[in-house]
Design a protein around this motif. Structure first.
Motif, PDB file in Angstrom:
ATOM      1  N   THR A  73      -7.790   0.793   3.430  1.00  8.31           N
ATOM      2  CA  THR A  73      -9.034   0.790   4.321  1.00  8.31           C
ATOM      3  C   THR A  73      -9.436  -0.763   4.847  1.00  8.31           C
ATOM      4  O   THR A  73      -9.601  -0.959   5.819  1.00  8.31           O
ATOM      5  CB  THR A  73     -10.250   1.070   3.630  1.00  8.31           C
ATOM      6  OG1 THR A  73     -10.092   2.664   3.105  1.00  8.31           O
ATOM      7  CG2 THR A  73     -11.731   1.152   4.213  1.00  8.31           C
ATOM      8  N   ALA A  74      -8.838  -1.593   3.947  1.00  5.55           N
ATOM      9  CA  ALA A  74      -9.234  -3.084   4.449  1.00  5.55           C
ATOM     10  C   ALA A  74      -8.026  -3.461   5.460  1.00  5.55           C
ATOM     11  O   ALA A  74      -8.487  -4.184   6.098  1.00  5.55           O
ATOM     12  CB  ALA A  74      -9.064  -3.953   3.241  1.00  5.55           C
ATOM     13  N   GLU A  75      -6.912  -2.666   5.434  1.00  7.57           N
ATOM     14  CA  GLU A  75      -5.586  -3.069   6.487  1.00  7.57           C
ATOM     15  C   GLU A  75      -5.960  -2.447   7.674  1.00  7.57           C
ATOM     16  O   GLU A  75      -5.789  -2.901   8.760  1.00  7.57           O
ATOM     17  CB  GLU A  75      -4.643  -2.636   5.696  1.00  7.57           C
ATOM     18  CG  GLU A  75      -4.123  -3.194   4.603  1.00  7.57           C
ATOM     19  CD  GLU A  75      -2.840  -2.901   3.948  1.00  7.57           C
ATOM     20  OE1 GLU A  75      -2.090  -3.695   3.351  1.00  7.57           O
ATOM     21  OE2 GLU A  75      -2.522  -1.774   4.127  1.00  7.57           O
ATOM     22  N   THR A  91       0.808  -1.187   0.076  1.00  8.92           N
ATOM     23  CA  THR A  91       0.050   0.125  -0.100  1.00  8.92           C
ATOM     24  C   THR A  91       0.740   1.186   0.169  1.00  8.92           C
ATOM     25  O   THR A  91       0.510   2.213  -0.753  1.00  8.92           O
ATOM     26  CB  THR A  91      -0.954  -0.087   1.230  1.00  8.92           C
ATOM     27  OG1 THR A  91      -1.644  -1.172   1.311  1.00  8.92           O
ATOM     28  CG2 THR A  91      -1.876   1.173   1.196  1.00  8.92           C
ATOM     29  N   LYS A  92       1.751   1.309   0.783  1.00  7.80           N
ATOM     30  CA  LYS A  92       2.615   2.562   0.987  1.00  7.80           C
ATOM     31  C   LYS A  92       3.208   3.029  -0.178  1.00  7.80           C
ATOM     32  O   LYS A  92       3.218   4.065  -0.772  1.00  7.80           O
ATOM     33  CB  LYS A  92       3.631   2.360   2.103  1.00  7.80           C
ATOM     34  CG  LYS A  92       4.564   3.564   2.547  1.00  7.80           C
ATOM     35  CD  LYS A  92       5.260   3.481   3.723  1.00  7.80           C
ATOM     36  CE  LYS A  92       5.873   4.647   3.832  1.00  7.80           C
ATOM     37  NZ  LYS A  92       6.724   4.486   5.300  1.00  7.80           N
ATOM     38  N   LYS A  93       4.043   1.922  -0.809  1.00 14.08           N
ATOM     39  CA  LYS A  93       4.913   2.213  -2.038  1.00 14.08           C
ATOM     40  C   LYS A  93       3.968   2.454  -3.533  1.00 14.08           C
ATOM     41  O   LYS A  93       4.314   3.302  -4.038  1.00 14.08           O
ATOM     42  CB  LYS A  93       6.039   1.065  -2.369  1.00 14.08           C
ATOM     43  CG  LYS A  93       7.042   1.117  -1.119  1.00 14.08           C
ATOM     44  CD  LYS A  93       8.034   0.045  -1.688  1.00 14.08           C
ATOM     45  CE  LYS A  93       9.138   0.187  -0.514  1.00 14.08           C
ATOM     46  NZ  LYS A  93      10.119  -1.217  -0.792  1.00 14.08           N
ATOM     47  N   GLY A  94       2.992   1.740  -3.250  1.00 13.77           N
ATOM     48  CA  GLY A  94       2.142   1.617  -4.533  1.00 13.77           C
ATOM     49  C   GLY A  94       1.319   3.035  -4.596  1.00 13.77           C
ATOM     50  O   GLY A  94       1.465   3.551  -5.610  1.00 13.77           O
ATOM     51  N   PHE A  95       0.893   3.518  -3.255  1.00 20.31           N
ATOM     52  CA  PHE A  95       0.386   4.815  -3.468  1.00 20.31           C
ATOM     53  C   PHE A  95       1.111   6.080  -3.768  1.00 20.31           C
ATOM     54  O   PHE A  95       1.043   6.901  -4.417  1.00 20.31           O
ATOM     55  CB  PHE A  95      -0.383   5.109  -2.103  1.00 20.31           C
ATOM     56  CG  PHE A  95      -1.624   5.587  -1.970  1.00 20.31           C
ATOM     57  CD1 PHE A  95      -2.017   6.503  -3.001  1.00 20.31           C
ATOM     58  CD2 PHE A  95      -2.544   5.131  -0.981  1.00 20.31           C
ATOM     59  CE1 PHE A  95      -3.466   7.122  -3.177  1.00 20.31           C
ATOM     60  CE2 PHE A  95      -3.912   5.790  -1.057  1.00 20.31           C
ATOM     61  CZ  PHE A  95      -4.087   6.987  -2.143  1.00 20.31           C
ATOM     62  N   LYS A 124      -7.638  -9.795   2.252  1.00 18.92           N
ATOM     63  CA  LYS A 124      -7.190  -8.520   2.027  1.00 18.92           C
ATOM     64  C   LYS A 124      -6.169  -8.443   0.993  1.00 18.92           C
ATOM     65  O   LYS A 124      -5.730  -7.545   0.131  1.00 18.92           O
ATOM     66  CB  LYS A 124      -6.535  -8.073   3.472  1.00 18.92           C
ATOM     67  CG  LYS A 124      -7.365  -7.787   4.517  1.00 18.92           C
ATOM     68  CD  LYS A 124      -6.769  -7.475   5.857  1.00 18.92           C
ATOM     69  CE  LYS A 124      -7.834  -7.284   6.887  1.00 18.92           C
ATOM     70  NZ  LYS A 124      -6.762  -7.354   8.072  1.00 18.92           N
ATOM     71  N   SER A 125      -5.586  -9.645   0.794  1.00 12.50           N
ATOM     72  CA  SER A 125      -4.254  -9.945  -0.306  1.00 12.50           C
ATOM     73  C   SER A 125      -5.088  -9.871  -1.615  1.00 12.50           C
ATOM     74  O   SER A 125      -3.935  -9.322  -2.597  1.00 12.50           O
ATOM     75  CB  SER A 125      -3.682 -11.136  -0.054  1.00 12.50           C
ATOM     76  OG  SER A 125      -4.501 -12.333   0.095  1.00 12.50           O
TER      77      SER A 125
END
Length: 479
Positions: free
Chosen positions: A163-165, A80-84, A399-400
């Motif tokens: 959000t799911a995380e 999530t972090k790097k993708g965003f 979530k994955s």
């Protein structure tokens, strides 16, 4: 520490939700600059018609659609972090590239690439072949729009995954409605700022640069704010337990880190239901976003600054969509429904509201405020629908796999948006040129009535197909 010895739960998940909100706000500001400047500033310079603008917006939608297919997979792979970070970096570059399209058009035609914004304008005034100017400028704007679309495609897969995380299933609809309201705030802030920046602060080029730069500021904050909840020092044990309450006793918890093979996602009816719902309805919102400024200009002869108050009010009304996040929670907690049934009940209610759009044109003769208010209410229904359809993915997939499935649905929504944007541009030019008559309307107004009618029934059709594909709540457990 509470008096009874219990530790108070932290609420860091709402900090993350606020970052998703601001990212979505910036996302929609960036894509709105063109729609709010093309009639007043770009048409005089590049001689575009509705078809040219429709081609640009439809290509954006198509590239966005294809990119969504891979963006979800990319976010699931990178995290999530790097993708965003990658997503907002690319779309911010794309937003700023729009500012160079005038210089690029002038350079392509005259051979002089090293000119200022004002110099490019003066050079193009000397070109007698307006068709060449139009086609060249459209080519460069399409390129900038492609870069913007590739980056913006990552916003919703990354936000839904975050959000799911950070939220349990029962809260995801509300959290999604909060960050999804950024689309409304961005759409609302755009007409209140962009026409004035373009008119008084240095032209349409500077507007693209100023709005595009906001993404780089967001990136600086995201680097320090986001970590997975189980790794974040500001998320205490009590909040982590609350976030992970759906995993307690869940026998498939061990496979949460397994990635779903891409093609495997297509074997589930849940994936197809989500994709159909997005295909039928995403184009409605994009039509409201990209064409309402042109509608006010074409039908009511309002300039960008004159229409600013109407558009601001229109998008302000869509803030009512936050109710969309609360209603499913009501059905789940007060009526005992499972998350999917609660969302589908709420979405059926929201699907009826856009039928009001059938009255936008007929009642528009009384006042411009009538279609503005009606479209605002229909837009609120869309955003409420959107928040809940996104949450159905987290309800039924691990979530994955959330970002991957979200990307597939986003692709379907982008294809629907391509069709409505492309079709609208061609239809409006045809209706205006032939003075087409339809149901008592004439010229371009008849074209808008047709599109408003399509928008009004899209949600009910989408809901019926979704319910037929997935009539009951069923969690995917065989990944």
């Amino acid at each position: 520490m509470l008096a009874n010895g219990n530790v108070k739960m932290t609420n860091y998940r709402w900090v993350v939700c606020s970052m998703l909100f601001f990212a979505t706000t910036i996302n929609y500001l960036d894509r709105q600059v063109l729609s709010l400047t093309w009639k007043d500033h770009i048409v005089p310079e590049f001689h575009w018609n509705n078809t040219d603008y429709g081609n640009i917006t439809s290509i954006f939608s198509l590239v966005y659609a294809v990119s969504m297919l891979f963006a979800g997979r990319f976010v699931d792979w990178l995290g999530t972090k790097k993708g965003f970070l990658w997503a907002i970096f690319i779309w911010s570059i794309g937003a700023c590239l729009h500012a160079l399209c005038g210089i690029a058009t002038s350079g392509w035609i005259t051979g002089d690439w090293f000119v200022s914004f004002a110099g490019a304008k003066e050079s193009l005034k000397q070109v007698s072949d307006t068709v060449l100017v139009t086609t060249t400028s459209v080519m460069f704007f399409i390129f900038a729009r492609i870069v913007l679309a590739i980056g913006e495609a990552g916003n919703f897969p990354a936000a839904i995954k975050a959000t799911a995380e950070y939220f349990p299933k029962k809260d995801r609809g509300f959290a999604t409605s909060i960050f999804n309201a950024g689309a409304t705030i961005g759409a609302m802030a755009a007409p209140a700022t962009i026409p004035y920046i373009a008119k008084y602060w240095g032209g349409w080029e500077i507007t693209f640069i100023i709005i595009g730069a906001l993404g780089f500021i967001w990136m600086g904050l995201w680097i320090f704010i986001f970590k997975k909840p189980e790794e974040h020092p500001k998320v205490n044990k009590e909040e982590l337990s609350y976030i992970q309450q759906d995993d307690i006793g869940y026998t498939e918890h061990s496979v949460q880190t397994k990635r779903m093979p891409f093609l495997q996602a297509f074997k589930y009816k849940q994936t197809w239901a989500f994709a159909v719902g997005k295909f039928m309805t995403d184009g409605v919102w994009w039509f409201f976003l990209f064409w309402m400024p042109a509608y006010l200009s074409s039908v009511y002869k309002l300039s960008g600054t004159e229409s600013a108050i109407y558009l601001t009010v229109l998008y302000a009304i869509t803030l009512l969509s936050i109710i969309g996040g609360w209603l499913p929670t009501f059905f789940v907690e007060k009526r005992g429904m499972n998350p999917y049934s609660g969302r589908m009940r709420a979405m059926l209610i929201f699907a009826f509201i856009p039928l009001l759009a059938l009255l936008a044109q007929p009642l528009g003769y009384y006042s411009v405020w009538v279609p503005v208010i009606i479209v605002g209410i229909a837009g609120a229904a869309h955003q409420a629908w959107s928040a809940n359809i996104f949450s159905t993915v987290g309800d039924m997939f691990p979530k994955s796999a959330v970002a991957t499935v979200t990307g597939i649905g986003g692709m379907a929504g982008g294809i629907g948006s391509y069709l409505i944007n492309k079709g609208s541009g061609v239809l409006f030019d045809y209706a205006e040129k032939t003075q087409m008559k339809f149901f008592g309307f004439e010229g371009i107004e008849s074209g808008y009535f047709i599109i408003f009618s399509i928008c009004s029934i899209a949600y009910l059709i989408g809901w019926v197909i979704m319910k037929s594909l997935v009539p009951h709540y069923k969690v995917i457990t065989d990944i």
